[in-house]
Design an enzyme around this catalytic site. Sequence first.
Site, mmCIF file in Angstrom:
data_model
loop_
_atom_site.group_PDB
_atom_site.id
_atom_site.type_symbol
_atom_site.label_atom_id
_atom_site.label_comp_id
_atom_site.label_asym_id
_atom_site.label_seq_id
_atom_site.Cartn_x
_atom_site.Cartn_y
_atom_site.Cartn_z
ATOM 1 N N TYR A 108 28.067 -59.186 -4.566
ATOM 2 C CA TYR A 108 27.382 -60.470 -4.814
ATOM 3 C C TYR A 108 26.007 -60.216 -5.441
ATOM 4 O O TYR A 108 25.602 -60.887 -6.392
ATOM 5 C CB TYR A 108 27.272 -61.162 -3.458
ATOM 6 N N SER B 46 19.299 -64.537 -5.094
ATOM 7 C CA SER B 46 19.273 -64.411 -3.635
ATOM 8 C C SER B 46 18.422 -63.200 -3.271
ATOM 9 O O SER B 46 18.330 -62.237 -4.038
ATOM 10 C CB SER B 46 20.690 -64.208 -3.114
ATOM 11 N N SER B 47 17.850 -63.231 -2.067
ATOM 12 C CA SER B 47 17.018 -62.100 -1.624
ATOM 13 C C SER B 47 17.835 -60.820 -1.451
ATOM 14 O O SER B 47 17.260 -59.736 -1.348
ATOM 15 C CB SER B 47 16.308 -62.446 -0.318
ATOM 16 N N CYS B 48 19.176 -60.923 -1.438
ATOM 17 C CA CYS B 48 19.983 -59.709 -1.262
ATOM 18 C C CYS B 48 20.033 -58.852 -2.524
ATOM 19 O O CYS B 48 20.646 -57.787 -2.517
ATOM 20 C CB CYS B 48 21.393 -60.054 -0.805
ATOM 21 N N HIS C 111 26.817 -68.503 6.924
ATOM 22 C CA HIS C 111 25.654 -67.678 7.278
ATOM 23 C C HIS C 111 25.349 -67.854 8.766
ATOM 24 O O HIS C 111 25.907 -68.728 9.429
ATOM 25 C CB HIS C 111 24.441 -68.094 6.448
ATOM 26 N N LYS D 36 24.254 -61.443 -9.036
ATOM 27 C CA LYS D 36 22.971 -62.164 -9.098
ATOM 28 C C LYS D 36 21.960 -61.427 -9.973
ATOM 29 O O LYS D 36 21.182 -62.050 -10.703
ATOM 30 C CB LYS D 36 22.410 -62.350 -7.687
HETATM 31 N N1 LIG Z 1 22.711 -70.520 1.495
HETATM 32 C C1 LIG Z 1 21.851 -69.516 1.447
HETATM 33 O O1 LIG Z 1 21.387 -69.021 2.500
HETATM 34 C C2 LIG Z 1 21.422 -68.951 0.131
HETATM 35 C C3 LIG Z 1 21.891 -69.427 -1.087
HETATM 36 N N2 LIG Z 1 21.457 -68.861 -2.264
HETATM 37 C C4 LIG Z 1 21.925 -69.320 -3.573
HETATM 38 O O2 LIG Z 1 21.694 -70.705 -3.724
HETATM 39 C C5 LIG Z 1 22.725 -71.282 -4.528
HETATM 40 C C6 LIG Z 1 23.364 -72.438 -3.778
HETATM 41 O O3 LIG Z 1 23.930 -71.956 -2.556
HETATM 42 P P1 LIG Z 1 24.375 -72.942 -1.400
HETATM 43 O O4 LIG Z 1 23.946 -74.311 -1.714
HETATM 44 O O5 LIG Z 1 23.989 -72.326 -0.129
HETATM 45 O O6 LIG Z 1 25.961 -72.846 -1.503
HETATM 46 P P2 LIG Z 1 27.047 -73.918 -1.112
HETATM 47 O O7 LIG Z 1 28.286 -73.164 -0.813
HETATM 48 O O8 LIG Z 1 26.531 -74.855 -0.088
HETATM 49 O O9 LIG Z 1 27.231 -74.737 -2.454
HETATM 50 C C7 LIG Z 1 27.722 -74.119 -3.587
HETATM 51 C C8 LIG Z 1 28.255 -75.171 -4.520
HETATM 52 O O10 LIG Z 1 28.814 -74.478 -5.638
HETATM 53 C C9 LIG Z 1 29.919 -75.198 -6.091
HETATM 54 N N3 LIG Z 1 30.903 -74.283 -6.659
HETATM 55 C C10 LIG Z 1 31.363 -73.117 -6.142
HETATM 56 N N4 LIG Z 1 32.295 -72.591 -6.947
HETATM 57 C C11 LIG Z 1 32.424 -73.444 -7.999
HETATM 58 C C12 LIG Z 1 33.250 -73.479 -9.138
HETATM 59 N N5 LIG Z 1 34.129 -72.502 -9.413
HETATM 60 N N6 LIG Z 1 33.138 -74.534 -9.987
HETATM 61 C C13 LIG Z 1 32.266 -75.530 -9.720
HETATM 62 N N7 LIG Z 1 31.451 -75.544 -8.670
HETATM 63 C C14 LIG Z 1 31.539 -74.532 -7.814
HETATM 64 C C15 LIG Z 1 30.534 -75.905 -4.886
HETATM 65 O O11 LIG Z 1 30.995 -77.137 -5.354
HETATM 66 P P3 LIG Z 1 32.071 -78.065 -4.569
HETATM 67 O O12 LIG Z 1 31.366 -78.502 -3.321
HETATM 68 O O13 LIG Z 1 32.332 -79.197 -5.473
HETATM 69 O O14 LIG Z 1 33.272 -77.200 -4.286
HETATM 70 C C16 LIG Z 1 29.355 -76.022 -3.923
HETATM 71 O O15 LIG Z 1 28.910 -77.333 -3.788
HETATM 72 C C17 LIG Z 1 23.707 -70.160 -4.840
HETATM 73 O O16 LIG Z 1 23.403 -69.602 -6.089
HETATM 74 C C18 LIG Z 1 23.420 -69.143 -3.754
HETATM 75 O O17 LIG Z 1 23.744 -67.847 -4.169
HETATM 76 C C19 LIG Z 1 20.568 -67.830 -2.261
HETATM 77 C C20 LIG Z 1 20.077 -67.333 -1.094
HETATM 78 C C21 LIG Z 1 20.447 -67.856 0.181
HETATM 79 C C1 LIG Z 2 21.578 -65.115 2.258
HETATM 80 C C2 LIG Z 2 22.293 -63.811 2.378
HETATM 81 O O1 LIG Z 2 23.255 -63.863 3.417
HETATM 82 C C3 LIG Z 2 24.073 -62.713 3.605
HETATM 83 O O2 LIG Z 2 23.346 -61.707 4.226
HETATM 84 P P1 LIG Z 2 22.833 -61.792 5.728
HETATM 85 O O3 LIG Z 2 21.431 -62.254 5.744
HETATM 86 O O4 LIG Z 2 23.083 -60.488 6.376
HETATM 87 O O5 LIG Z 2 23.770 -62.939 6.288
HETATM 88 P P2 LIG Z 2 24.232 -63.710 7.563
HETATM 89 O O6 LIG Z 2 23.434 -64.945 7.638
HETATM 90 O O7 LIG Z 2 25.701 -63.859 7.495
HETATM 91 O O8 LIG Z 2 23.906 -62.758 8.820
HETATM 92 C C4 LIG Z 2 22.610 -62.490 9.242
HETATM 93 C C5 LIG Z 2 22.623 -61.714 10.532
HETATM 94 O O9 LIG Z 2 23.098 -62.566 11.577
HETATM 95 C C6 LIG Z 2 24.075 -61.882 12.365
HETATM 96 N N1 LIG Z 2 24.968 -62.833 13.006
HETATM 97 C C7 LIG Z 2 25.100 -63.008 14.352
HETATM 98 N N2 LIG Z 2 26.062 -63.891 14.637
HETATM 99 C C8 LIG Z 2 26.540 -64.311 13.424
HETATM 100 C C9 LIG Z 2 27.549 -65.250 13.096
HETATM 101 O O10 LIG Z 2 28.221 -65.856 13.932
HETATM 102 N N3 LIG Z 2 27.755 -65.447 11.753
HETATM 103 C C10 LIG Z 2 27.045 -64.787 10.783
HETATM 104 N N4 LIG Z 2 27.299 -65.058 9.496
HETATM 105 N N5 LIG Z 2 26.089 -63.861 11.091
HETATM 106 C C11 LIG Z 2 25.855 -63.645 12.406
HETATM 107 C C12 LIG Z 2 24.737 -60.955 11.351
HETATM 108 O O11 LIG Z 2 25.435 -59.909 11.990
HETATM 109 C C13 LIG Z 2 23.520 -60.476 10.550
HETATM 110 O O12 LIG Z 2 22.863 -59.440 11.231
HETATM 111 C C14 LIG Z 2 24.583 -62.112 2.324
HETATM 112 O O13 LIG Z 2 25.895 -61.661 2.578
HETATM 113 C C15 LIG Z 2 24.352 -62.966 1.176
HETATM 114 O O14 LIG Z 2 25.154 -64.110 1.227
HETATM 115 C C16 LIG Z 2 22.946 -63.416 1.097
HETATM 116 O O15 LIG Z 2 22.347 -63.454 0.057
#
Ligand SMILES: NC(=O)C1=CN([C@@H]2O[C@H](COP(=O)(O)OP(=O)(O)OC[C@H]3O[C@@H](n4cnc5c(N)ncnc54)[C@H](OP(=O)(O)O)[C@@H]3O)[C@@H](O)[C@H]2O)C=CC1
Ligand SMILES: C[C@H]1O[C@H](OP(=O)(O)OP(=O)(O)OC[C@H]2O[C@@H](n3cnc4c(=O)[nH]c(N)nc43)[C@H](O)[C@@H]2O)[C@@H](O)[C@@H](O)C1=O
Length: 327
Positions: free
Chosen positions: A151, A122-124, A194, A155
């Site tokens: 987190y 992840s970019s974090c 998010h 990563k």
């Molecule tokens: N969403 C984003 O903005 C970002 C995501 N990423 C990375 O991308 C990847 C995918 O994220 P994303 O698709 O958003 O996440 P989601 O939450 O949408 O999906 C995650 C999946 O992981 C599975 N999972 C979680 N815990 C377990 C476990 N203990 N055993 C088996 N399966 C598990 C879940 O399966 P089930 O549905 O069956 O419970 C779920 O489908 C991650 O590595 C995340 O860190 C990176 C940057 C940004």
């Molecule tokens: C992908 C990245 O995502 C996470 O980081 P983040 O980018 O800070 O995530 P975010 O999407 O939750 O928020 C982005 C911005 O948006 C604002 N904001 C406004 N209103 C809402 C709101 O209602 N919900 C949320 N979640 N944020 C809100 C919030 O206050 C912040 O300024 C990591 O923890 C980690 O998971 C990671 O890797």
Amino acid sequence: MTAAVDGVEYAPHELDRDATFYVAGHRGLVGSAIVRKLESSGFENVVGKTSAELDLKDRDAVFAYMAEAKPKYVVLAAAKVGGILANSTYPVDFLSDNMRIQVNVLDAALKNDVERVLFLGSSCIYPKFAEQPIREDSLLTGHLEPTNDAYAIAKIAGILQTQAVRRQYGLPWISAMPTNLYGPNDNFSPKGSHVLPALIRRYDEAAKAGASSVTNWGTGTPRREFLHADDMAAACLHLMEHYDGPDQVNVGTGSDVTIREIAETIARVTGFAGETEWDTSKPDGTPQKLLDVSKLAEAGWTASISLEEGMERTVAWYRDHVDTIRE
Ligand SMILES: NC(=O)C1=CN([C@@H]2O[C@H](COP(=O)(O)OP(=O)(O)OC[C@H]3O[C@@H](n4cnc5c(N)ncnc54)[C@H](OP(=O)(O)O)[C@@H]3O)[C@@H](O)[C@H]2O)C=CC1
Ligand SMILES: C[C@H]1O[C@H](OP(=O)(O)OP(=O)(O)OC[C@H]2O[C@@H](n3cnc4c(=O)[nH]c(N)nc43)[C@H](O)[C@@H]2O)[C@@H](O)[C@@H](O)C1=O
């Protein structure tokens, strides 16, 4: 097409369409997009297990599954994932669950001679005040953003494990660092999600209810870069077929917007006509997170789904699935 990344030439490595391809996390935002991309690209044997069927925190179960499925390729898109509030409220879960999931899957993949693995970070992982746009080599050059440091450390360990396997065993495993993602099958839960899915749900509900105002978190001034999950999936397959270096590769669009701007776009797309207020007691997180995507461009891939188009598609998907989204 040969790709030259950082001056190193990589010949194309076309993946075998008949081989078993395990997508860990196949129901999630990214995993489901990768399954769509693989199937539309001719892969005949894409497999996955839900967390109820296979808890990836259970090391013995992961080893047993990997020995039985014998995948040739693995994408690790399973993780405990959440937005800023979930990350800052449950840091131990985000550290411990993710460390266990990734160590189990990567160790089992090694034991079973998986030919190619893509680890998703992840970019974090980058320092809170990294120079923008953030280059891959800024990893470990400064302090992390406290709302997601646990987190991020998990990563970073995953990147290092992928690199260590390359060094110790010579396997062509790689890792990619996505920016903030969105699209179908996202988590739309108000506290866990998010920003983008949170705002789609909030504005859509407010528009339907005829509410006069909505309240978002923070100041609205942080800048974020958003990539559609279908673009992310295309980038994953492209990297697995065209990149074989030790460094993690950033995946993004190369441009960012303020949270206030994205809120205005979502208000327009959902048809919300009221006022937007900001709850500054909620965290802003890192002030800007814009990835330098030149390595990815050198590898021959750039994003193609505009934010406007991606938003419209995602709002439409959300409206069609509002009764079945996960909470
Ligand atoms: N969403 C984003 O903005 C970002 C995501 N990423 C990375 O991308 C990847 C995918 O994220 P994303 O698709 O958003 O996440 P989601 O939450 O949408 O999906 C995650 C999946 O992981 C599975 N999972 C979680 N815990 C377990 C476990 N203990 N055993 C088996 N399966 C598990 C879940 O399966 P089930 O549905 O069956 O419970 C779920 O489908 C991650 O590595 C995340 O860190 C990176 C940057 C940004
Ligand atoms: C992908 C990245 O995502 C996470 O980081 P983040 O980018 O800070 O995530 P975010 O999407 O939750 O928020 C982005 C911005 O948006 C604002 N904001 C406004 N209103 C809402 C709101 O209602 N919900 C949320 N979640 N944020 C809100 C919030 O206050 C912040 O300024 C990591 O923890 C980690 O998971 C990671 O890797």
